[in-house]
Design an enzyme around this catalytic site. Structure first.
Site, PDB file in Angstrom:
ATOM      1  N   GLU A 230     -17.231 -19.852  38.379  1.00 40.90           N
ATOM      2  CA  GLU A 230     -17.371 -20.728  37.034  1.00 40.90           C
ATOM      3  C   GLU A 230     -16.553 -20.196  36.058  1.00 40.90           C
ATOM      4  OE1 GLU A 230     -21.576 -20.966  36.069  1.00 40.90           O
ATOM      5  OE2 GLU A 230     -21.808 -22.425  37.827  1.00 40.90           O
TER       6      GLU A 230
ATOM      7  N   GLN B 237      -4.174 -41.384  37.566  1.00 40.13           N
ATOM      8  CA  GLN B 237      -5.285 -42.069  38.166  1.00 40.13           C
ATOM      9  C   GLN B 237      -5.963 -42.759  37.293  1.00 40.13           C
ATOM     10  OE1 GLN B 237      -7.834 -39.760  40.847  1.00 40.13           O
ATOM     11  NE2 GLN B 237      -6.548 -37.974  40.803  1.00 40.13           N
TER      12      GLN B 237
ATOM     13  N   HIS C 229       0.737 -40.639  30.588  1.00 38.77           N
ATOM     14  CA  HIS C 229       1.402 -41.469  31.515  1.00 38.77           C
ATOM     15  C   HIS C 229       1.494 -43.054  31.194  1.00 38.77           C
ATOM     16  CE1 HIS C 229       3.323 -42.638  35.260  1.00 38.77           C
ATOM     17  NE2 HIS C 229       2.424 -43.008  35.529  1.00 38.77           N
TER      18      HIS C 229
ATOM     19  N   ASP D 207      12.686 -44.434  37.005  1.00 40.51           N
ATOM     20  CA  ASP D 207      12.006 -45.962  37.354  1.00 40.51           C
ATOM     21  C   ASP D 207      11.942 -46.731  35.975  1.00 40.51           C
ATOM     22  OD1 ASP D 207       9.578 -44.857  36.036  1.00 40.51           O
ATOM     23  OD2 ASP D 207       8.912 -44.081  37.770  1.00 40.51           O
TER      24      ASP D 207
ATOM     25  N   LYS E   6      12.446 -47.647  42.051  1.00 42.14           N
ATOM     26  CA  LYS E   6      11.718 -47.124  42.768  1.00 42.14           C
ATOM     27  C   LYS E   6      10.686 -47.257  43.555  1.00 42.14           C
ATOM     28  CE  LYS E   6       8.935 -43.191  41.221  1.00 42.14           C
ATOM     29  NZ  LYS E   6       8.365 -42.197  40.331  1.00 42.14           N
TER      30      LYS E   6
ATOM     31  N   ARG F 231       7.259 -45.891  45.569  1.00 45.14           N
ATOM     32  CA  ARG F 231       6.908 -44.567  46.072  1.00 45.14           C
ATOM     33  C   ARG F 231       5.984 -45.200  47.413  1.00 45.14           C
ATOM     34  NH1 ARG F 231       5.409 -39.680  44.246  1.00 45.14           N
ATOM     35  NH2 ARG F 231       6.189 -39.842  42.335  1.00 45.14           N
TER      36      ARG F 231
HETATM   37  C1  R5P Z   1       5.582 -41.763  37.986  1.00 43.04           C
HETATM   38  O1  R5P Z   1       5.475 -42.901  37.705  1.00 43.04           O
HETATM   39  C2  R5P Z   1       5.670 -40.804  36.760  1.00 43.04           C
HETATM   40  O2  R5P Z   1       6.324 -41.201  35.715  1.00 43.04           O
HETATM   41  C3  R5P Z   1       6.598 -39.465  37.376  1.00 43.04           C
HETATM   42  O3  R5P Z   1       7.917 -40.343  38.060  1.00 43.04           O
HETATM   43  C4  R5P Z   1       6.023 -38.855  38.811  1.00 43.04           C
HETATM   44  O4  R5P Z   1       4.596 -38.403  38.310  1.00 43.04           O
HETATM   45  C5  R5P Z   1       6.878 -37.822  39.040  1.00 43.04           C
HETATM   46  O5  R5P Z   1       6.232 -36.916  40.342  1.00 43.04           O
HETATM   47  P1  R5P Z   1       7.091 -36.251  41.247  1.00 43.04           P
HETATM   48  O6  R5P Z   1       7.699 -34.993  40.520  1.00 43.04           O
HETATM   49  O7  R5P Z   1       5.993 -35.741  41.878  1.00 43.04           O
HETATM   50  O8  R5P Z   1       8.000 -37.041  41.920  1.00 43.04           O
END
Ligand code: R5P
Length: 290
Positions: free
Chosen positions: A35, A90, A122, A160, A184, A186
């Site tokens: 903790e 998230q 984000h 992206d 992009k 993922r």
């Molecule tokens: C995703 O949409 C974010 O804008 C970043 O592109 C992403 O979080 C980057 O993550 P990583 O470095 O793990 O590819």
């Protein structure tokens, strides 16, 4: 008083200088059972400006403790600056039974703060998860300050479509160059596909701009395409240099000139301070509420 979370000590100090406010002495302890205990033994202000990046579960708990501690110590107003807010990716329930984790975090800290200040979350819509007033700051233009002058036919590219505004903001501040983005897809945390753009990058200096570098897979994939296309130098800029899981090595191996990040997450690449941006946001709020 400015109250630093353990992962935002340099930024809190820079903010204290910007605002000419005292910096609270905070203690960060951990009990044998794991903790945490973050405390503010000498808090003596009426307004607490807590500056706490929440990049780990422990720093989330620490933020809750700091909010409670300053109220316990008599703070009449609490402003919570979260330079990098973890869990913002998230932002919806991706599968049945999943939580909206960003909302859960926002709900946890809302009751113990009057205002929240976020830097380039984000998605801007994360602000809706908080109960009170949220200010969103944009630090992207400041990334341009650390780029060398005289880049050759610069191209500012986002990995992206979602990051094109960031790339454009850096280009606008730099003053010259074109913009583009990759398509992009993922597939998993460490597996992304990117379509090569039609833009000719040969012999050009390229700056790739994103909000977060986590594993570095997104950036290194983009950098690989750009180097294959004959780019002269590839710089990468991000607001939040999380740089988890060997990301730094991954980026170097991809062939970058330099990583430029801000101090929302304090890393060796954090060349740009968001302190002036946060100070301006606090001063704007003060003027608005006067
Ligand atoms: C995703 O949409 C974010 O804008 C970043 O592109 C992403 O979080 C980057 O993550 P990583 O470095 O793990 O590819």
């Amino acid at each position: 008083m400015i109250v630093p979370g353990s992962s935002s000590q340099a930024l809190a100090s820079a903010l204290a200088t910007e605002l000419n406010k005292p910096l609270a002495a905070v203690t960060y302890d951990q009990f044998p059972d794991g903790e945490t205990l973050a405390a503010v033994p000498e808090f003596d202000g009426d307004r607490a400006i807590i500056v706490a990046t929440t990049d780990t579960n422990d720093t989330w708990v620490e933020l809750l403790q700091l909010q409670d501690a300053v109220i316990e110590a008599g703070a009449t107003e609490v402003i919570t600056v979260i330079p990098y807010m973890g869990y913002t990716r998230q932002d919806r329930a991706f599968k049945s039974g999943h939580p909206v984790s960003a909302r859960a975090m926002a709900r946890a800290i809302s009751p113990t703060t009057d205002r929240v200040i976020l830097i380039n979350p984000h998605e801007r819509s994360v602000a809706d998860f908080f109960d009170g007033h949220v200010t969103i700051c944009d630090a992207a233009p400041h990334l341009a300050e650390s780029l060398p002058s005289g880049l050759s036919e610069p191209l500012f590219i986002a990995p992206d479509a979602g990051a094109i505004e960031l790339a454009t903001a850096v280009r606008d501040e730099y003053g010259t160059g074109s913009t583009d983005y990759f398509e992009k897809t993922r597939h998993s945390g460490t597996d992304v596909d990117m379509n090569i753009t039609d833009t000719d990058v040969s012999t050009r200096d390229v700056v790739v701009v994103d909000d977060i570098i986590a594993t570095g897979v997104t950036m290194s994939t983009a950098v690989g395409h750009l180097n294959d296309g004959g780019a002269a130098r590839v710089y990468i800029g991000c607001i939040h240099p999380l740089l988890a899981r060997g990301a730094r090595t991954r980026l170097e191996r991809a062939g970058i000139e330099r990583v430029i990040g801000t101090d929302t997450i304090e890393r060796e690449v954090s060349a740009v301070s968001v302190a002036p941006t946060v100070a301006a946001a606090i001063e704007a709020v003060d003027i608005e509420t006067r």
